[in-house]
Design a protein around this motif. Structure first.
Motif: not given
Length: 389
Positions: A245-246, A272, A282, A274-280
């Motif tokens: 998840t990052g 991986d 934010n 991480e990008e998806l979790y950080l975007k959702e």
């Protein structure tokens, strides 16, 4: 399995009561009052504390025929009051409130206090109190503030204590709980290590020949669940998915793969995300909202992977859910939700209802999971690794 059940009336120490009973050698489970029904496995009942007044219109109630039940019952704090009320006693609200350390004078001939000194230091936390007992009971302890700090029925089937024996502040609380257990059973054979073979057989029965897919966090819960599954159905029949998840420790996902490779685990895939979790996430600051988003993403990603795997064969999903996860998420209308765990979001609940999820350690506490990990022969470095975050 024979067990003592704790009826959760909303008290802050309910899990602690369950842990104390297990540590004294008897299996215990927590039930919300509206869910509870007597069965042949129950050898004792404990009513927990709670924040409500027994006299309130919306107070918790429990559907037990107190006149015919033969199972011993111990009431603690609110449980002490509601049990007395059910037996025909009276509860009052007023100036007789106590919070903190309190000295009580005990009847040394009473069952809970036998073998103890007459003066005991206990922990009180109450507003209401039992003002009058039914004829079937007698007073077994008093404090300077309240006359009925403890009682027992003449047949020693019902017991009530206004204080909290489960907390360490009550000096001899464990001894008092132990005395109650002795009324319920002479067998003290609960041990999570001895539970191993039962859990492995349960996994075999639930899998019904299907391959298993485990959502692997890298923590002790999912690690123990994975080892149980491998011992149940074989390494080649277990797939593991680790979603990065990052929010892990630095290089944690890589370390997980290295550890599991050394253990001989196969079929492990890291995703991986991480990008998806950080975007959702934010801009989201409310903790419960974050947990719901994390849980939903977790399920969405897992479902996608499952769909790909199920193109070839039917699978069962496995989670490392432990006992507190199921209680803290709030499972009934009146149950307080402490927080929603990712393995108890609505999407997961739907899969559970459909019979598509196996949760082999859902009846264990964290320390019991670790003891089971030792019994399974897992490395102590992983079993006793500090949780994160």
């Amino acid at each position: 399995m024979k067990k003592i059940v704790i009826i959760d009336f909303g008290g802050q120490y309910t899990h602690l009561i369950a842990r104390r009973i297990r540590n004294l050698g008897v299996y215990s489970e927590i039930y919300h009052p509206e869910e509870f029904a007597v069965n042949d496995e129950i050898i004792g009942i404990i009513f927990s504390g709670g924040p409500q007044s027994v006299n309130a219109n919306d107070a918790y109630r429990i559907n037990i025929d107190i006149k015919t039940i033969t199972i011993p019952i111990l009431g603690i704090c609110y449980g002490h009051q509601i049990l007395a009320s059910m037996l025909g006693g009276k509860i009052e609200s007023g100036e007789n409130k106590e919070y903190g350390f309190t000295n009580i004078l005990c009847d040394e001939d009473s069952l809970l206090f036998s073998g103890l000194e007459s003066k005991q230091s206990v922990w009180m936390s109450h507003g209401d109190h039992v003002s009058e007992l039914p004829k079937s009971c007698r007073i077994t302890a008093s404090s300077d503030t309240i006359k009925i700090a403890s009682y027992e029925s003449h047949d020693q089937k019902f017991f009530g204590v206004q204080f909290h024996p489960e907390v360490t502040h009550t000096t001899n609380g464990l001894k008092m709980l132990d005395k109650f257990i002795s009324v319920c059973t002479q067998d003290r054979n609960w041990n999570p290590q001895n539970f191993k073979d039962t859990l492995i057989q349960q996994i075999k029965d639930e899998a019904k020949g299907r391959k298993l897919v485990l959502l692997l966090s890298g923590g002790v819960d999912s690690l123990v669940a994975l080892e149980l599954c491998i011992q149940a159905v074989g390494n080649e029949n277990v797939h593991s998915i680790h979603i990065d998840t990052g929010f892990m420790r630095q290089n944690e996902s890589l370390e997980i793969m290295e550890h599991f490779d050394k253990l001989g685990f196969r079929n492990i895939k890291i995703i991986d995300a991480e990008e998806l979790y950080l975007k959702e996430l934010n801009g989201v600051v409310e903790p419960e909202a974050k947990r719901l988003i994390i849980g939903k993403l977790f399920v969405d990603i897992a479902n996608k992977e499952l769909a790909e795997l199920e193109e070839h064969e039917e699978l069962m999903l496995v989670q490392g859910t432990i006992y507190p996860d199921t209680i803290e998420s709030g499972s009934t209308d009146k149950a307080a939700k402490i927080k929603t765990h990712h393995n108890r979001v609505s999407e997961i609940e739907k899969l559970i209802e459909e019979g598509r999820i196996i949760e082999p350690i859902k009846e264990l506490y964290k320390d019991e999971v670790r003891k089971l990990g030792d019994e399974l022969g897992l490395p102590q470095k992983l079993v006793y690794r500090h949780p994160f975050p």
